[in-house]
Design a protein around this motif. Structure first.
Motif, PDB file in Angstrom:
ATOM      1  N   VAL A 189       0.835  -1.205   0.000  1.00 30.82           N
ATOM      2  CA  VAL A 189       0.000   0.000   0.000  1.00 30.82           C
ATOM      3  C   VAL A 189       0.866   1.251   0.000  1.00 30.82           C
ATOM      4  CG1 VAL A 189      -1.639   1.338   1.380  1.00 30.82           C
ATOM      5  CG2 VAL A 189      -1.997  -1.107   1.068  1.00 30.82           C
ATOM      6  N   VAL A 190       1.906   1.287   0.825  1.00 29.18           N
ATOM      7  CA  VAL A 190       2.787   2.458   0.880  1.00 29.18           C
ATOM      8  C   VAL A 190       3.441   2.694  -0.480  1.00 29.18           C
ATOM      9  CG1 VAL A 190       4.911   3.392   1.895  1.00 29.18           C
ATOM     10  CG2 VAL A 190       3.202   2.281   3.349  1.00 29.18           C
ATOM     11  N   GLU A 191       3.843   1.638  -1.137  1.00 32.16           N
ATOM     12  CA  GLU A 191       4.501   1.777  -2.441  1.00 32.16           C
ATOM     13  C   GLU A 191       3.531   2.236  -3.524  1.00 32.16           C
ATOM     14  OE1 GLU A 191       6.207  -2.047  -3.066  1.00 32.16           O
ATOM     15  OE2 GLU A 191       8.043  -1.585  -1.958  1.00 32.16           O
ATOM     16  N   ALA A 192       2.222   1.869  -3.386  1.00 30.31           N
ATOM     17  CA  ALA A 192       1.247   2.230  -4.406  1.00 30.31           C
ATOM     18  C   ALA A 192       0.580   3.574  -4.154  1.00 30.31           C
ATOM     19  CB  ALA A 192       0.173   1.149  -4.501  1.00 30.31           C
ATOM     20  N   ALA A 193       0.587   4.053  -2.913  1.00 32.73           N
ATOM     21  CA  ALA A 193      -0.092   5.300  -2.565  1.00 32.73           C
ATOM     22  C   ALA A 193       0.713   6.506  -3.020  1.00 32.73           C
ATOM     23  CB  ALA A 193      -0.350   5.353  -1.066  1.00 32.73           C
ATOM     24  N   GLY A 219       5.192   9.041   5.883  1.00 34.60           N
ATOM     25  CA  GLY A 219       5.060   7.910   4.979  1.00 34.60           C
ATOM     26  C   GLY A 219       6.008   8.020   3.796  1.00 34.60           C
ATOM     27  N   VAL A 220       6.143   9.250   3.269  1.00 35.38           N
ATOM     28  CA  VAL A 220       7.074   9.463   2.156  1.00 35.38           C
ATOM     29  C   VAL A 220       8.503   9.192   2.602  1.00 35.38           C
ATOM     30  CG1 VAL A 220       8.025  11.183   0.569  1.00 35.38           C
ATOM     31  CG2 VAL A 220       5.548  11.114   1.031  1.00 35.38           C
ATOM     32  N   THR A 238      -7.935  -2.502   3.044  1.00 35.32           N
ATOM     33  CA  THR A 238      -8.595  -1.682   4.067  1.00 35.32           C
ATOM     34  C   THR A 238      -7.948  -1.901   5.427  1.00 35.32           C
ATOM     35  OG1 THR A 238     -10.701  -1.785   2.881  1.00 35.32           O
ATOM     36  CG2 THR A 238     -10.791  -1.203   5.200  1.00 35.32           C
ATOM     37  N   GLY A 239      -7.701  -3.162   5.782  1.00 35.36           N
ATOM     38  CA  GLY A 239      -7.036  -3.439   7.056  1.00 35.36           C
ATOM     39  C   GLY A 239      -5.648  -2.834   7.124  1.00 35.36           C
ATOM     40  N   LEU A 286      -1.727   1.445   8.896  1.00 30.84           N
ATOM     41  CA  LEU A 286      -0.783   2.493   8.494  1.00 30.84           C
ATOM     42  C   LEU A 286      -1.212   3.848   9.050  1.00 30.84           C
ATOM     43  CD1 LEU A 286      -0.227   1.408   4.791  1.00 30.84           C
ATOM     44  CD2 LEU A 286       1.487   1.346   6.627  1.00 30.84           C
ATOM     45  N   GLU A 287      -2.528   4.069   9.125  1.00 25.95           N
ATOM     46  CA  GLU A 287      -3.011   5.335   9.675  1.00 25.95           C
ATOM     47  C   GLU A 287      -2.640   5.450  11.147  1.00 25.95           C
ATOM     48  OE1 GLU A 287      -7.151   7.920   9.526  1.00 25.95           O
ATOM     49  OE2 GLU A 287      -7.273   5.763   9.991  1.00 25.95           O
ATOM     50  N   GLU A 288      -2.730   4.335  11.884  1.00 23.97           N
ATOM     51  CA  GLU A 288      -2.356   4.353  13.301  1.00 23.97           C
ATOM     52  C   GLU A 288      -0.881   4.697  13.475  1.00 23.97           C
ATOM     53  OE1 GLU A 288      -3.370   0.655  15.056  1.00 23.97           O
ATOM     54  OE2 GLU A 288      -5.542   0.976  14.955  1.00 23.97           O
TER      55      GLU A 288
END
Length: 508
Positions: free
Chosen positions: A10-14, A191-192, A37-38, A43-45
């Motif tokens: 997800v981090v790589e695709a966002a 995240g970046v 979603t999970g 990641l948001e936490e």
């Protein structure tokens, strides 16, 4: 930084510059949406992504809605057929207009229930009129169906249909409105930074298996955290319909009052439905306008010969020294004709005659809570089929006081203590009276039943030598008084409000 494989994907695709929907991330990572979603919540936490949510409403026609979009609404087709039959000048036969419209099955009921409501005309005593000023081209529901045809899962904000019309189509089951929670994800600065510094995939286990336990590996593996905020599928379990619950309660009350339950056929001979009740064969209620006859078979094979003779004699000559009868035609072939019962008193005649379970000795109390069928005009208090609470008491020296007291005790069990009585005429009871209750919302008096003492002309042919008091009460009307429903079609039928049924608290 070490992260589970799904989070790394997800981090790589966002993106840090724009938000990306979860569905788009799922497609980009080749992961299931629920897995993404999970991962997004986890990641948001950790402060690696920001999640924004919105609720989108979309609409789509049901199969029935698609049919009406192609063929036209039933009420519009009925109106067009009525115009062709000249009902804008003179009333036309309802049966002829329905036949010309091509409507079948449930579509007939739907057309009749909406015809007058939409101002297309009126239905009265089996005849139908058409308002020449009505304009089907201005029918909001018909135009909405045309607008929605072929546009599955269209966002509501781009549909040119007002909310009231859309709500009406949804209640009729012609449109489905779906709410979808859309989550969009954007990388934070942290995240970046984490992505730039490099990510390592950590091996986590999401489920404890027998192999992990028996091998002892569970002590060394890293378990994935369980996300309690992740979406779960909404499941709505079945429940007993509120009308059935009330019927069961009625049965409990009557059994508690010493009654036994009757059973019998829904399709029966006119003999049991009407002739045994001392209903003359030329009575208006016995015409094809007020009953549902059978096409196949048309007649019952056997009737008790002696009883037929006694019933015919009562109709022709009367009973007792002062009896006169009706002096009207009586035909056994007509008595053998089969129809859907218009009342459950057909069960009472079967039981009182001894044909159903053998001879019954007084004192005796019997009841039924069963469906009956009448060719009525649909409105907020009338349906073509409904439940009737039938009951009778056989004993010596019964009076109207006994009958009224029975009703007061029965309805008090449901919290209804303001029953009113009005004298009435029935061919089969004397004296007779109707029952009324006050609607808790409108304050209006609502007819809830009919009752009386069975006449000698009815009882003598059946072989009953003592008094019998009897009644037919409407289960749906009882429900209206208990819960405040103003339209009987809200609780069952094609216009039934499922959410209302799910949310209405059952009271006894």
């Amino acid at each position: 930084m070490q992260l589970p494989e799904s989070q790394v994907a997800v981090v790589e695709a966002a993106s840090a510059d724009e938000t990306t929907a979860v569905d788009a991330l799922a497609a980009a990572t080749d992961l299931p949406p629920e897995t993404v979603t999970g991962a997004v919540f986890e990641l948001e936490e950790d402060g690696l992504v920001v999640v924004k949510e919105r609720v989108d409403e979309t609409s789509r026609l049901t199969d029935e809605g698609e049919t009406y979009a192609d063929d036209g609404l039933p009420e519009v087709r009925l109106y067009e057929a009525a115009l062709e039959a000249g009902a804008d000048d003179d009333p036309a036969s309802m049966g002829r207009v329905i036949g010309a419209s091509g409507l079948e099955g449930s579509q007939v009921d739907i057309a009749l229930s909406n015809y007058a409501r939409k101002g297309y005309g009126a239905i009265d005593s089996g005849e139908l009129t058409a308002d020449p000023d009505a304009d089907p081209a201005a029918d909001a529901e018909a135009n909405a169906l045309e607008e929605l045809a072929g546009t599955d899962d269209t966002p509501l904000e781009v549909v040119d249909v007002d909310g009231e019309t859309m709500g009406g189509l949804e209640r009729r089951g012609l449109v489905e409105i779906a709410e979808t929670t859309v989550r969009e994800v954007r990388l934070t600065e942290r995240g970046v930074t984490v992505r730039t510094d490099g990510l390592e995939r950590s091996e986590t286990v999401g489920q404890v298996t027998p192999e992990l336990l028996t091998s002892g590996e569970w002590e060394d593996v890293e378990f994935a955290e369980y996300n309690v905020e992740a979406d779960a599928e909404q499941v709505k379990g079945g429940r007993v319909h509120i009308l059935r619950q009330t019927a069961d309660r009625v049965k409990d009350v009557l059994v508690g009052m010493g009654f036994q339950e009757m059973e019998g056929p829904h399709v029966d001979a006119d003999f049991w439905i009407n002739d045994c009740l001392f209903m003359p064969q030329d009575h208006p209620a016995r015409t094809h306008w007020d009953r549902f006859a059978l096409e196949e078979p048309t007649h019952i094979d056997e009737l008790p010969e002696g009883l037929v003779e006694r019933v015919e004699r009562a109709h022709r000559e009367g009973v007792g020294d002062d009896g006169e009868g009706y002096h009207s035609p009586w035909d056994e072939d007509f008595a053998r004709a089969l129809a859907l019962r218009g009342h459950t008193t057909s069960l009472s005649t079967r039981y009182l005659s001894g044909e159903q379970i053998g001879e019954i000795e007084p004192p005796a109390r019997f009841f039924s809570v069963e469906k009956v069928y009448r060719n009525d005009t649909l409105d907020p208090t009338h349906l073509l089929e409904f439940f009737q609470i039938e009951g009778w008491v056989m004993a010596e020296d019964l009076s109207v006081r006994d009958l009224m007291g029975t009703f007061e005790e029965f309805y008090a069990r449901f919290g209804i203590t303001d029953i009113e009585f009005k004298p009435h005429y029935n061919p089969y009871t004397e004296p007779s009276f109707e029952l009324f209750g006050t609607h808790p919302t409108t304050g209006e008096l609502v007819e809830i039943g009919n009752s009386g003492i069975f006449r000698e002309e009815m009882l003598e042919p059946l072989g009953v030598e003592c008094d019998v008091m009897a009644w037919g009460l409407a289960l749906e009307r009882l429900l209206m008084l208990m819960y405040g429903f103003e339209d009987i079609r809200d609780i069952h039928g094609t216009l039934c409000d499922l959410e209302l049924l799910r949310e209405t608290e059952v009271t006894y």
